[in-house]
Write a protein that holds these residues in place. Structure first.
Motif, PDB file in Angstrom:
ATOM      1  N   GLY A 493      10.607 -33.227  43.652  1.00 61.31           N
ATOM      2  CA  GLY A 493       9.772 -34.793  43.461  1.00 61.31           C
ATOM      3  C   GLY A 493       9.555 -34.922  45.123  1.00 61.31           C
ATOM      4  N   MET A 494      10.333 -35.056  45.732  1.00 60.35           N
ATOM      5  CA  MET A 494      10.948 -35.213  46.486  1.00 60.35           C
ATOM      6  C   MET A 494      10.610 -34.408  47.311  1.00 60.35           C
ATOM      7  SD  MET A 494      10.785 -38.411  47.065  1.00 60.35           S
ATOM      8  CE  MET A 494      11.487 -40.679  46.077  1.00 60.35           C
ATOM      9  N   GLY A 495      11.200 -33.409  47.321  1.00 64.04           N
ATOM     10  CA  GLY A 495      10.967 -32.489  48.449  1.00 64.04           C
ATOM     11  C   GLY A 495      11.862 -31.896  49.173  1.00 64.04           C
ATOM     12  N   VAL A 496      13.576 -33.242  48.995  1.00 62.85           N
ATOM     13  CA  VAL A 496      14.107 -33.027  49.912  1.00 62.85           C
ATOM     14  C   VAL A 496      15.889 -32.131  49.181  1.00 62.85           C
ATOM     15  CG1 VAL A 496      13.294 -35.140  51.312  1.00 62.85           C
ATOM     16  CG2 VAL A 496      14.866 -35.546  49.339  1.00 62.85           C
ATOM     17  N   LYS A 497      16.426 -32.056  50.249  1.00 63.05           N
ATOM     18  CA  LYS A 497      18.108 -31.406  49.862  1.00 63.05           C
ATOM     19  C   LYS A 497      18.551 -32.957  48.670  1.00 63.05           C
ATOM     20  CE  LYS A 497      17.543 -27.942  53.352  1.00 63.05           C
ATOM     21  NZ  LYS A 497      19.355 -27.366  54.556  1.00 63.05           N
ATOM     22  N   GLN A 498      18.105 -33.672  48.763  1.00 63.58           N
ATOM     23  CA  GLN A 498      19.613 -34.328  48.462  1.00 63.58           C
ATOM     24  C   GLN A 498      18.892 -36.523  49.170  1.00 63.58           C
ATOM     25  OE1 GLN A 498      21.253 -32.682  51.060  1.00 63.58           O
ATOM     26  NE2 GLN A 498      20.484 -34.563  52.038  1.00 63.58           N
ATOM     27  N   TYR A 499      18.933 -36.473  48.013  1.00 64.07           N
ATOM     28  CA  TYR A 499      17.891 -38.447  48.268  1.00 64.07           C
ATOM     29  C   TYR A 499      19.153 -39.452  47.302  1.00 64.07           C
ATOM     30  CZ  TYR A 499      14.806 -42.071  48.263  1.00 64.07           C
ATOM     31  OH  TYR A 499      13.546 -42.621  48.617  1.00 64.07           O
ATOM     32  N   THR A 500      19.370 -41.187  48.367  1.00 67.08           N
ATOM     33  CA  THR A 500      19.957 -41.499  47.205  1.00 67.08           C
ATOM     34  C   THR A 500      19.231 -43.029  47.734  1.00 67.08           C
ATOM     35  OG1 THR A 500      20.644 -42.647  49.744  1.00 67.08           O
ATOM     36  CG2 THR A 500      22.507 -40.921  48.245  1.00 67.08           C
ATOM     37  N   TRP A 501      20.195 -43.825  47.401  1.00 66.67           N
ATOM     38  CA  TRP A 501      19.107 -45.381  47.493  1.00 66.67           C
ATOM     39  C   TRP A 501      19.948 -46.430  47.834  1.00 66.67           C
ATOM     40  CZ3 TRP A 501      16.516 -46.738  42.211  1.00 66.67           C
ATOM     41  CH2 TRP A 501      15.015 -46.346  42.143  1.00 66.67           C
ATOM     42  N   ALA A 502      19.526 -46.111  49.424  1.00 66.92           N
ATOM     43  CA  ALA A 502      20.082 -47.146  50.142  1.00 66.92           C
ATOM     44  C   ALA A 502      19.739 -48.416  51.365  1.00 66.92           C
ATOM     45  CB  ALA A 502      21.042 -46.509  51.374  1.00 66.92           C
ATOM     46  N   THR A 503      18.304 -47.996  50.589  1.00 66.86           N
ATOM     47  CA  THR A 503      16.985 -48.660  51.712  1.00 66.86           C
ATOM     48  C   THR A 503      17.412 -50.723  51.581  1.00 66.86           C
ATOM     49  OG1 THR A 503      15.847 -47.555  50.885  1.00 66.86           O
ATOM     50  CG2 THR A 503      16.201 -47.015  52.876  1.00 66.86           C
ATOM     51  N   SER A 504      16.795 -51.047  50.243  1.00 65.94           N
ATOM     52  CA  SER A 504      16.946 -51.999  49.459  1.00 65.94           C
ATOM     53  C   SER A 504      18.176 -52.844  48.862  1.00 65.94           C
ATOM     54  CB  SER A 504      16.023 -51.900  48.376  1.00 65.94           C
ATOM     55  OG  SER A 504      14.362 -50.868  48.960  1.00 65.94           O
ATOM     56  N   LEU A 506      18.934 -55.732  49.253  1.00 65.25           N
ATOM     57  CA  LEU A 506      19.159 -57.189  49.297  1.00 65.25           C
ATOM     58  C   LEU A 506      18.011 -57.409  47.098  1.00 65.25           C
ATOM     59  CD1 LEU A 506      17.101 -58.553  52.198  1.00 65.25           C
ATOM     60  CD2 LEU A 506      19.610 -58.764  50.985  1.00 65.25           C
ATOM     61  N   ARG A 507      17.605 -55.821  46.926  1.00 69.64           N
ATOM     62  CA  ARG A 507      17.279 -56.486  45.876  1.00 69.64           C
ATOM     63  C   ARG A 507      17.619 -55.243  44.933  1.00 69.64           C
ATOM     64  NH1 ARG A 507      12.801 -53.093  44.207  1.00 69.64           N
ATOM     65  NH2 ARG A 507      12.523 -51.505  46.539  1.00 69.64           N
ATOM     66  N   ARG A 508      18.260 -54.186  44.789  1.00 73.52           N
ATOM     67  CA  ARG A 508      18.607 -53.850  44.136  1.00 73.52           C
ATOM     68  C   ARG A 508      20.720 -53.417  44.205  1.00 73.52           C
ATOM     69  NH1 ARG A 508      14.654 -48.982  44.934  1.00 73.52           N
ATOM     70  NH2 ARG A 508      15.700 -48.767  46.404  1.00 73.52           N
ATOM     71  N   TYR A 509      21.217 -53.318  43.078  1.00 71.93           N
ATOM     72  CA  TYR A 509      22.510 -53.410  43.376  1.00 71.93           C
ATOM     73  C   TYR A 509      23.141 -51.564  43.557  1.00 71.93           C
ATOM     74  CZ  TYR A 509      27.660 -53.951  42.765  1.00 71.93           C
ATOM     75  OH  TYR A 509      29.144 -53.730  43.290  1.00 71.93           O
ATOM     76  N   VAL A 510      22.312 -50.725  43.542  1.00 69.85           N
ATOM     77  CA  VAL A 510      22.672 -49.340  44.159  1.00 69.85           C
ATOM     78  C   VAL A 510      22.038 -49.315  45.250  1.00 69.85           C
ATOM     79  CG1 VAL A 510      22.455 -48.079  41.782  1.00 69.85           C
ATOM     80  CG2 VAL A 510      20.068 -47.568  43.188  1.00 69.85           C
ATOM     81  N   ASP A 511      21.686 -49.573  45.941  1.00 73.02           N
ATOM     82  CA  ASP A 511      21.728 -49.655  47.351  1.00 73.02           C
ATOM     83  C   ASP A 511      22.736 -50.355  48.045  1.00 73.02           C
ATOM     84  OD1 ASP A 511      17.911 -48.661  47.931  1.00 73.02           O
ATOM     85  OD2 ASP A 511      19.323 -49.628  46.109  1.00 73.02           O
ATOM     86  N   LEU A 512      23.168 -51.396  47.870  1.00 76.68           N
ATOM     87  CA  LEU A 512      24.563 -51.826  47.932  1.00 76.68           C
ATOM     88  C   LEU A 512      25.690 -51.620  48.247  1.00 76.68           C
ATOM     89  CD1 LEU A 512      25.966 -54.874  48.869  1.00 76.68           C
ATOM     90  CD2 LEU A 512      25.226 -55.478  46.583  1.00 76.68           C
ATOM     91  N   VAL A 513      25.484 -50.454  46.305  1.00 78.43           N
ATOM     92  CA  VAL A 513      26.940 -50.124  46.561  1.00 78.43           C
ATOM     93  C   VAL A 513      26.712 -48.762  47.873  1.00 78.43           C
ATOM     94  CG1 VAL A 513      28.520 -47.959  44.954  1.00 78.43           C
ATOM     95  CG2 VAL A 513      27.800 -50.073  44.094  1.00 78.43           C
ATOM     96  N   ASN A 514      25.601 -47.989  47.756  1.00 80.92           N
ATOM     97  CA  ASN A 514      25.669 -46.690  49.016  1.00 80.92           C
ATOM     98  C   ASN A 514      25.656 -47.280  50.335  1.00 80.92           C
ATOM     99  OD1 ASN A 514      25.271 -44.615  47.322  1.00 80.92           O
ATOM    100  ND2 ASN A 514      23.212 -45.237  47.089  1.00 80.92           N
TER     101      ASN A 514
END
Length: 684
Positions: A493-504, A506-514
């Motif tokens: 859907g993004m058209g990328v080889k891999q994708y994390t959530w690491a840019t938020s 302060l508001r998403r826990y998986v981003d804090l873990v990453n």
């Protein structure tokens, strides 16, 4: 000769047709012949006839005083005929004996069965306890009947009001309150929700939705314990940049900022700076436990429940005028071709020069202005022009991989509650719904920057052998959903080889873990896998994924539902009774100017995309239902079969009937990814 015998816990009587050593053939009054074991035959008699004996015995059994029979009974084991002779007289006949058998059999709290027709009386303390239990059940049943009568009469007893959400959604079916609702629904022939509404148990539809959400996800309340933001003790260098963020005016959790340096030199460094609570909040710390218990900020019109306490958020948010700790990704690009020549991640303090607000700049920072076709009378004009050029380039590259362009044909809707301020809404506020075109320049700049950071960091974690939390999608085929895992995987859907959530963070826990994992990579490089908080195949990561996925889905469902409530409230406030809409499938239509999908009678066989005018007969803010019908066709669309599976997959979710856990069978009342890492536009 006749015989009384036991069959599967029931007493039957009939004429003996034949008798062997171990069994008898007995004909019942119905004419049916049954084979009974001799051991099960309890009484043989000549008179009266079987049916008459059973009728007389049942009537006489009701008159036997159990307390008196218990007094007569010997301490040792005995037969029912013995008690009959003691209770009545020595010549007690078949009727008296049968009556005694029936009475003893139905009173196990007085007499314990020890064999066929054999009993032993219960100890006195057991009898007293059993009688107390029976009396208590009678009182409880009387309470259930009294509460049910109140409910059916239009009044809600306080205990039921206090247990409302538990009764409806997580019921204890043995609870008196639950039984009273079921009984009242049976008596009044009304659905439980309708019954409780009539009885005044529900103060308002808004409070019903809000309190139900809190009951399910914040049963202990949504306040925070007393916690302070730990200081970042690490000495961090100060970046030689002037960074700026782009958010809505109401955003307080400013996670990301951008910088551009080297314009005009042929080599440009594009900086993506992410707030760094991960430098201070340690895994397993009290703040981590708070964040993990929530997993995400919950957004809704006019209000939000943050993942972290506000004082903690303000300690790490990228506030203008401060040098803020950040995890920065620097992407070096050829200024002419925009080819990436290098990337670097740094832990540093970033001077935040400005917090730009897109709701104030959307009419100024236009495509024409960014393309150099008009005046650029806005802050960071040159930097934004380069970021705009880069964003379009990155989007085009992703669309090549994706195989088809991203088309944002539907607008975004903003909800604003007048006079609400920061207080919790009560549902009576005046709601304003604004329209914002999707893919506005500032949105695209932020979205593409965050996709770049998330995909780059995802690849970097994979190269260093450090696990992270990834989001992937195998293909764009209908029904192929985004899933989460701990290893790099393509995101079609993004058209990328891999994708994390690491840019938020302060508001998403998986981003804090990453972010913790990325910080370990920035500090230790090739040995980061040994130093990172989470190791490969760490069960804790899978636990985080499972918990986050469930919480995030529930929060999004609630946001969609409560936005639907406010949309129905807008219809009511503005006395709107007709809407223009487009047909989706199977009778569903989407309003042209509101975020509203609903079923309309007359749209069932119209082609997808057909334009219609719909009259709204009524709305129900409690069930979030809209009752409407098509009144006019606005084009020449032909009748067509209902939509395909692919079309169904593209539909925005429409709120369905309110799902109750209460078992109505017990009564007779049968009745895409947020790529930018930014909060929804309706966020407070």
């Amino acid at each position: 000769m006749f015989a009384l015998f036991e069959d599967a816990g029931k007493f039957l009587a009939g004429r003996v047709m034949s008798e062997a050593d171990s069994s008898m053939q007995i004909e019942l009054d119905s004419g049916k012949r049954v084979k009974a074991k001799t051991a099960n035959v309890l009484l043989k008699f000549e008179q009266p006839p079987p049916a008459q004996l059973l009728a007389q015995a049942q009537a006489l059994a009701a008159e036997i005083d159990l307390d008196l029979a218990w007094e007569f009974a010997p301490a040792e084991e005995f037969g029912f005929a013995d008690i009959a002779r003691d209770y009545f007289d020595a010549s007690a006949g078949p009727v008296q004996q049968a009556a005694t058998l029936l009475r003893l059999f139905e009173a196990p709290h007085y007499f314990r069965r020890v064999g066929k027709g054999r009993f032993k009386k219960a100890p006195e303390e057991i009898v007293k306890a059993a009688l107390l239990g029976i009396e208590r059940k009678k009182q409880q049943q009387a309470q259930v009947e009294a509460w049910a009568a109140e409910l059916a009469g239009g009044s809600c007893p306080a205990p039921i009001r206090e247990q409302l959400f538990r009764i409806l959604f997580k019921p204890d079916k043995n609870a008196l309150e639950y039984k009273a609702v079921v009984e009242a629904a049976r008596q009044s022939h009304a659905a439980p929700l309708e019954l409780l509404t009539r009885a005044g148990a529900i103060d308002s539809p808004y409070q019903f939705h809000w309190r139900r959400f809190l009951f399910e996800h914040f049963p202990k309340g949504y306040g925070f314990p007393e916690l302070s933001a730990p200081a970042i003790k690490e000495e961090l260098p100060t970046a030689a940049v002037r960074a700026f963020s782009i958010d809505d005016s109401a955003t307080t959790e400013i996670d990301d900022a951008l910088s551009v340096t080297g314009l005009g030199s042929g080599t440009v460094v594009f900086g993506i700076h992410i707030a760094a609570p991960g430098l201070a909040i340690a895994p397993g710390s009290p703040l981590d436990q708070v964040a993990r218990s929530r997993y995400s900020t919950v957004y809704m019109p006019g209000y939000k429940l943050t993942m972290l306490p506000d004082e903690v958020v303000q300690a790490y948010t990228l506030q203008e005028g401060r040098d803020c700790p950040a995890v920065s990704l620097y992407v070096t690009l050829d200024e002419a071709t925009l080819a990436v020549t290098a990337t670097e991640t740094r832990l540093e303090r970033v001077p935040i020069a400005a917090n730009l607000r897109h709701d104030r700049l959307d009419g100024i920072v236009t495509e024409a202005a960014l393309n150099g076709e008009g005046p650029a009378d806005f802050p960071f004009a040159e930097e934004l022009r380069f970021a705009w050029r880069l964003a379009r380039h990155l989007k085009a590259e992703r669309e090549v991989v994706r195989g088809k362009p991203e088309n944002f044909t539907r607008p975004d809707y903003n909800f604003r509650l007048e006079g609400n301020g920061d207080r919790e809404p009560d549902g009576s506020e005046t709601v304003l719904i604004g329209v914002r075109k999707r893919g506005e320049p500032l949105d695209l700049i932020v979205a593409e920057a965050m996709i770049l950071a998330n995909s780059t960091w995802g690849g970097w974690l994979g190269e260093l052998g450090v696990p992270g939390i990834y989001r992937g999608q195998a293909s764009l085929l209908p029904g192929v959903k985004v899933r989460m895992g701990t290893k790099p995987m393509p995101h079609a859907g993004m058209g990328v080889k891999q994708y994390t959530w690491a840019t938020s963070p302060l508001r998403r826990y998986v981003d804090l873990v990453n972010q913790w994992q990325i910080i370990a990579c920035a500090r230790h490089g090739r040995t980061a896998a040994l130093a990172a908080p989470f190791k490969p195949k760490d069960a804790e990561l899978f636990s985080v994924i499972s918990g986050f996925d469930a919480a995030y889905s529930a929060y999004n469902d609630y946001q969609s539902g409560i936005e639907r409530y406010w949309t129905l409230r807008w219809l009511e406030q503005n006395e709107v009774h007709e809407l223009d809409a487009a047909v989706l499938k199977e009778g569903l239509v989407r309003a042209d100017t509101l975020p509203l999908v609903f079923r309309a009678n007359g749209a069932e066989r119209l082609a997808r995309g057909a334009r219609v005018r719909v009259r709204i007969a009524s709305i129900d803010k409690l069930t979030l239902d809209v009752f409407a019908s098509v009144t006019a066709h606005l084009d020449d669309a032909a009748l067509a079969p209902t939509g395909t599976e692919e079309e169904a997959d593209e539909l925005e979710p429409a709120a369905g009937p309110l799902s109750l856990a209460i078992d109505l069978n017990e009564s007779e009342a049968q009745q895409g990814d947020n790529t930018a890492g930014a909060p929804p536009t309706s966020a407070a």
